[in-house]
Design a protein around this motif. Structure first.
Motif, PDB file in Angstrom:
ATOM      1  N   PHE A  23       0.803  -1.222   0.000  1.00 36.02           N
ATOM      2  CA  PHE A  23       0.000   0.000   0.000  1.00 36.02           C
ATOM      3  C   PHE A  23       0.840   1.279   0.000  1.00 36.02           C
ATOM      4  CE2 PHE A  23       0.880  -1.061   4.355  1.00 36.02           C
ATOM      5  CZ  PHE A  23       1.174   0.154   4.955  1.00 36.02           C
ATOM      6  N   MET A  24       2.115   1.188   0.387  1.00 35.67           N
ATOM      7  CA  MET A  24       2.891   2.404   0.633  1.00 35.67           C
ATOM      8  C   MET A  24       3.080   3.316  -0.583  1.00 35.67           C
ATOM      9  SD  MET A  24       3.635   3.362   3.637  1.00 35.67           S
ATOM     10  CE  MET A  24       4.957   4.543   3.350  1.00 35.67           C
ATOM     11  N   PRO A  25       3.282   2.794  -1.794  1.00 36.11           N
ATOM     12  CA  PRO A  25       3.504   3.715  -2.922  1.00 36.11           C
ATOM     13  C   PRO A  25       2.330   4.646  -3.208  1.00 36.11           C
ATOM     14  CG  PRO A  25       4.180   1.484  -3.492  1.00 36.11           C
ATOM     15  CD  PRO A  25       3.442   1.396  -2.189  1.00 36.11           C
ATOM     16  N   VAL A  26       1.123   4.277  -2.749  1.00 37.74           N
ATOM     17  CA  VAL A  26      -0.055   5.084  -3.072  1.00 37.74           C
ATOM     18  C   VAL A  26      -0.876   5.436  -1.839  1.00 37.74           C
ATOM     19  CG1 VAL A  26      -0.255   4.211  -5.434  1.00 37.74           C
ATOM     20  CG2 VAL A  26      -1.378   2.974  -3.562  1.00 37.74           C
ATOM     21  N   VAL A  27      -0.323   5.217  -0.629  1.00 36.31           N
ATOM     22  CA  VAL A  27      -1.146   5.373   0.568  1.00 36.31           C
ATOM     23  C   VAL A  27      -1.614   6.818   0.764  1.00 36.31           C
ATOM     24  CG1 VAL A  27       0.848   5.673   2.130  1.00 36.31           C
ATOM     25  CG2 VAL A  27      -1.340   4.811   3.026  1.00 36.31           C
ATOM     26  N   VAL A  28      -0.741   7.793   0.474  1.00 36.25           N
ATOM     27  CA  VAL A  28      -1.157   9.189   0.635  1.00 36.25           C
ATOM     28  C   VAL A  28      -2.255   9.524  -0.368  1.00 36.25           C
ATOM     29  CG1 VAL A  28      -0.400  11.594   0.520  1.00 36.25           C
ATOM     30  CG2 VAL A  28       1.069   9.881   1.586  1.00 36.25           C
ATOM     31  N   ILE A  29      -2.102   9.036  -1.599  1.00 33.52           N
ATOM     32  CA  ILE A  29      -3.135   9.250  -2.620  1.00 33.52           C
ATOM     33  C   ILE A  29      -4.440   8.575  -2.203  1.00 33.52           C
ATOM     34  CG2 ILE A  29      -3.653   9.053  -5.079  1.00 33.52           C
ATOM     35  CD1 ILE A  29      -1.130  10.704  -4.310  1.00 33.52           C
ATOM     36  N   PHE A  30      -4.336   7.389  -1.599  1.00 32.87           N
ATOM     37  CA  PHE A  30      -5.516   6.672  -1.095  1.00 32.87           C
ATOM     38  C   PHE A  30      -6.238   7.507  -0.048  1.00 32.87           C
ATOM     39  CE2 PHE A  30      -7.206   3.891   2.298  1.00 32.87           C
ATOM     40  CZ  PHE A  30      -8.170   3.184   1.592  1.00 32.87           C
ATOM     41  N   PHE A  31      -5.471   8.049   0.916  1.00 32.45           N
ATOM     42  CA  PHE A  31      -6.083   8.884   1.946  1.00 32.45           C
ATOM     43  C   PHE A  31      -6.730  10.123   1.329  1.00 32.45           C
ATOM     44  CE2 PHE A  31      -2.862   7.110   5.192  1.00 32.45           C
ATOM     45  CZ  PHE A  31      -3.782   6.198   5.667  1.00 32.45           C
ATOM     46  N   GLN A  32      -6.021  10.765   0.407  1.00 33.33           N
ATOM     47  CA  GLN A  32      -6.556  11.981  -0.207  1.00 33.33           C
ATOM     48  C   GLN A  32      -7.810  11.686  -1.023  1.00 33.33           C
ATOM     49  OE1 GLN A  32      -2.987  13.336  -2.241  1.00 33.33           O
ATOM     50  NE2 GLN A  32      -2.463  14.759  -0.582  1.00 33.33           N
ATOM     51  N   SER A  33      -7.884  10.487  -1.602  1.00 36.16           N
ATOM     52  CA  SER A  33      -9.076  10.119  -2.369  1.00 36.16           C
ATOM     53  C   SER A  33     -10.299   9.973  -1.469  1.00 36.16           C
ATOM     54  CB  SER A  33      -8.838   8.806  -3.135  1.00 36.16           C
ATOM     55  OG  SER A  33      -8.851   7.694  -2.256  1.00 36.16           O
ATOM     56  N   HIS A  34     -10.056   9.826  -0.166  1.00 35.68           N
ATOM     57  CA  HIS A  34     -11.155   9.757   0.802  1.00 35.68           C
ATOM     58  C   HIS A  34     -11.322  11.082   1.552  1.00 35.68           C
ATOM     59  CE1 HIS A  34     -10.654   5.441   0.041  1.00 35.68           C
ATOM     60  NE2 HIS A  34     -11.891   5.308   0.478  1.00 35.68           N
ATOM     61  N   GLY A  35     -10.742  12.146   1.010  1.00 30.88           N
ATOM     62  CA  GLY A  35     -10.973  13.480   1.534  1.00 30.88           C
ATOM     63  C   GLY A  35     -10.068  13.926   2.662  1.00 30.88           C
ATOM     64  N   LEU A  36      -9.005  13.197   2.962  1.00 30.47           N
ATOM     65  CA  LEU A  36      -8.119  13.576   4.071  1.00 30.47           C
ATOM     66  C   LEU A  36      -7.127  14.645   3.631  1.00 30.47           C
ATOM     67  CD1 LEU A  36      -9.311  10.850   5.105  1.00 30.47           C
ATOM     68  CD2 LEU A  36      -7.128  10.490   6.271  1.00 30.47           C
ATOM     69  N   THR A  37      -6.839  15.597   4.516  1.00 29.75           N
ATOM     70  CA  THR A  37      -5.818  16.609   4.278  1.00 29.75           C
ATOM     71  C   THR A  37      -4.456  16.072   4.737  1.00 29.75           C
ATOM     72  OG1 THR A  37      -6.040  17.606   6.484  1.00 29.75           O
ATOM     73  CG2 THR A  37      -7.521  18.421   4.739  1.00 29.75           C
ATOM     74  N   MET A  38      -3.379  16.801   4.403  1.00 32.80           N
ATOM     75  CA  MET A  38      -2.051  16.386   4.849  1.00 32.80           C
ATOM     76  C   MET A  38      -1.970  16.400   6.374  1.00 32.80           C
ATOM     77  SD  MET A  38      -0.005  15.317   2.561  1.00 32.80           S
ATOM     78  CE  MET A  38       1.512  15.350   3.508  1.00 32.80           C
ATOM     79  N   LYS A  39      -2.642  17.357   7.003  1.00 37.08           N
ATOM     80  CA  LYS A  39      -2.636  17.392   8.466  1.00 37.08           C
ATOM     81  C   LYS A  39      -3.282  16.127   9.027  1.00 37.08           C
ATOM     82  CE  LYS A  39      -4.341  20.036  12.449  1.00 37.08           C
ATOM     83  NZ  LYS A  39      -5.119  21.209  12.885  1.00 37.08           N
ATOM     84  N   GLU A  40      -4.403  15.705   8.430  1.00 35.10           N
ATOM     85  CA  GLU A  40      -5.086  14.502   8.911  1.00 35.10           C
ATOM     86  C   GLU A  40      -4.258  13.242   8.644  1.00 35.10           C
ATOM     87  OE1 GLU A  40      -9.838  15.526   8.611  1.00 35.10           O
ATOM     88  OE2 GLU A  40      -8.735  15.187   6.749  1.00 35.10           O
ATOM     89  N   ILE A  41      -3.548  13.232   7.519  1.00 37.84           N
ATOM     90  CA  ILE A  41      -2.701  12.081   7.194  1.00 37.84           C
ATOM     91  C   ILE A  41      -1.574  11.952   8.217  1.00 37.84           C
ATOM     92  CG2 ILE A  41      -1.062  11.147   5.505  1.00 37.84           C
ATOM     93  CD1 ILE A  41      -2.894  12.464   3.330  1.00 37.84           C
ATOM     94  N   PHE A  42      -0.904  13.071   8.512  1.00 38.71           N
ATOM     95  CA  PHE A  42       0.149  13.035   9.526  1.00 38.71           C
ATOM     96  C   PHE A  42      -0.442  12.735  10.904  1.00 38.71           C
ATOM     97  CE2 PHE A  42       3.217  15.029   6.594  1.00 38.71           C
ATOM     98  CZ  PHE A  42       4.381  14.392   6.989  1.00 38.71           C
ATOM     99  N   LEU A  43      -1.661  13.221  11.155  1.00 36.44           N
ATOM    100  CA  LEU A  43      -2.313  12.946  12.437  1.00 36.44           C
ATOM    101  C   LEU A  43      -2.576  11.443  12.589  1.00 36.44           C
ATOM    102  CD1 LEU A  43      -3.531  14.038  15.042  1.00 36.44           C
ATOM    103  CD2 LEU A  43      -5.693  14.384  13.826  1.00 36.44           C
TER     104      LEU A  43
END
Length: 393
Positions: A23-43
């Motif tokens: 999952f790691m190569p696309v995990v940030v994109i996965f989170f963003q596709s569900h509406g998460l911001t960078m702050k929420e991803i780091f959180l």
């Protein structure tokens, strides 16, 4: 008694599975596709770190008392459950549950694996091989992550959730292998039980022993630095124009580079000496953040490559320095103290970096992170070198 090589090979496999992160190569994109911001991803990653912190030292002590094998077994079971939750989660709170479960699982693995490796070799009279074997374990983990980067990218072409389905299935295979491990007798003979003993080991690690304290702090700050970069990397790829289809390839190259230097970490330390290795590694890690932030370009991916090469040296070398000065009966607990401190640093700094990226932009956040890590690493390197010189004399 089973061959020590058999135990080492099983630990190789567990590391390969643990780092086969589809999952790691696309995990940030996965989170963003569900509406998460960078702050929420780091959180989310901060919560994962806190979940590890809650059980990190108790689980390390538990591994010292009733067995590193059991700790690794239950850690992989929880990892399987966590990835299974990801298959069905669709929002921040669902992801949060998965991260907490996986954090608890990872706390049971971290420390126990390296302690089992060291004491397996110690029991066989092969402890001088530890740096080489730890380097191999780390290298295999990164080669595994590199291969997973390619496969994960292909699976993501089907669905961004497909890598998590694959991840749960891969993690499931680690459970029987953990069952087949054996415990070196030296662990069972020397362990003691009690919360007071946990606190005594923590105090010894971070207060009483200056050498252990600065070894742990340096290793922890370096670990927090490399962990933070893993979550900056994908947004950086996007920012400098790396096509999404190429994310898996770039991720693979970076992790192959970590594996290459991990395998050669013992030779690099022999050539440069411990002091030279430490100075070189920490300088590359901190300066890379600043260069990436100041000069965003497809060409500065070369700087990111240098960062990952240095990361490959750091983990086995710093773990080796801690293992050499740790009592065998409390080795897993002391290594868990190291991992505990890494997660404390990251749980504080991660959301700060995410907020900076959202508020001021990714490049400003990278430069700020580089400045923070430069200060922290300079202080710890100076004290690390001082206490190690005092011990030698």
């Amino acid at each position: 008694m089973p061959s020590w090589k058999s135990n080492v090979y099983k630990l190789y496999y567990l590391k390969i599975v643990g780092w086969f992160l589809l999952f790691m190569p696309v995990v940030v994109i996965f989170f963003q596709s569900h509406g998460l911001t960078m702050k929420e991803i780091f959180l989310l990653q901060s919560v994962y770190s806190i979940a590890i912190v809650v059980l990190e030292i108790p689980s390390g002590y538990w591994a010292d008392i009733i067995g590193r094998k059991n700790s690794l077994l239950y850690g992989n079971i929880l990892g399987f459950i966590g990835f299974s939750v990801y298959i069905f989660a669709n929002n921040f709170w669902g992801f949060l549950v998965a991260e907490v479960v996986m954090g608890f699982g990872q706390s049971m693995i971290s420390g126990a694996d390296s302690a089992l490796l060291y004491d397996t070799l110690l029991e066989a009279g092969e402890e001088k091989r530890y740096l080489r074997e730890e380097g191999k374990v780390a290298g295999l983990g990164n080669y595994s992550e590199a291969l997973a980067g390619i496969l994960g990218g292909l699976l993501a072409g089907l669905s961004l959730r497909a890598p998590f389905i694959g991840q749960a299935l891969v993690t499931l295979t680690a459970i029987p292998v953990a069952l087949w491990l054996y415990e070196p007798a030296i662990i069972r003979m020397q362990a003691k039980v009690g919360m007071a003993d946990i606190l005594k080991i923590v105090k010894f690690s971070l207060v009483d022993s200056k050498q252990l304290r600065w070894n742990i702090l340096l290793s922890a700050i370096t670990g927090a630095s490399t962990l933070s970069m893993a979550w900056f990397a994908q947004p950086y790829f996007e920012k400098v124009g790396v096509p999404l289809a190429a994310f898996g390839v770039v991720w693979t190259v970076l992790n192959l580079s970590v594996g290459i230097t991990s395998f050669r970490a013992h030779r690099i330390e022999e050539k440069l000496g411990l002091s030279g290795t430490v100075i070189m590694v920490t300088a590359v890690l901190s300066i890379s953040y600043i260069l990436l932030g100041l000069f965003p370009s497809i060409w500065t991916l070369g700087v990111l490559l240098a960062f990952y090469l240095a990361r490959g040296i750091a983990t086995p070398v710093f773990k080796n320095t801690i293992n050499k000065i740790s009592p065998s009966e409390s080795r897993a607990t002391i290594l868990s103290v190291r991992n505990f401190v890494i997660r404390i640093f990251f749980s504080v700094l991660g959301p700060l970096f995410g907020w900076m990226a959202d508020r001021f932009g990714l490049m400003h956040a990278l430069v700020a992170a580089g400045g923070i890590f430069s200060i922290l690493e300079t202080v710890t390197v100076v004290n690390f070198l001082r206490v190690n010189r005092e011990t030698e004399t």
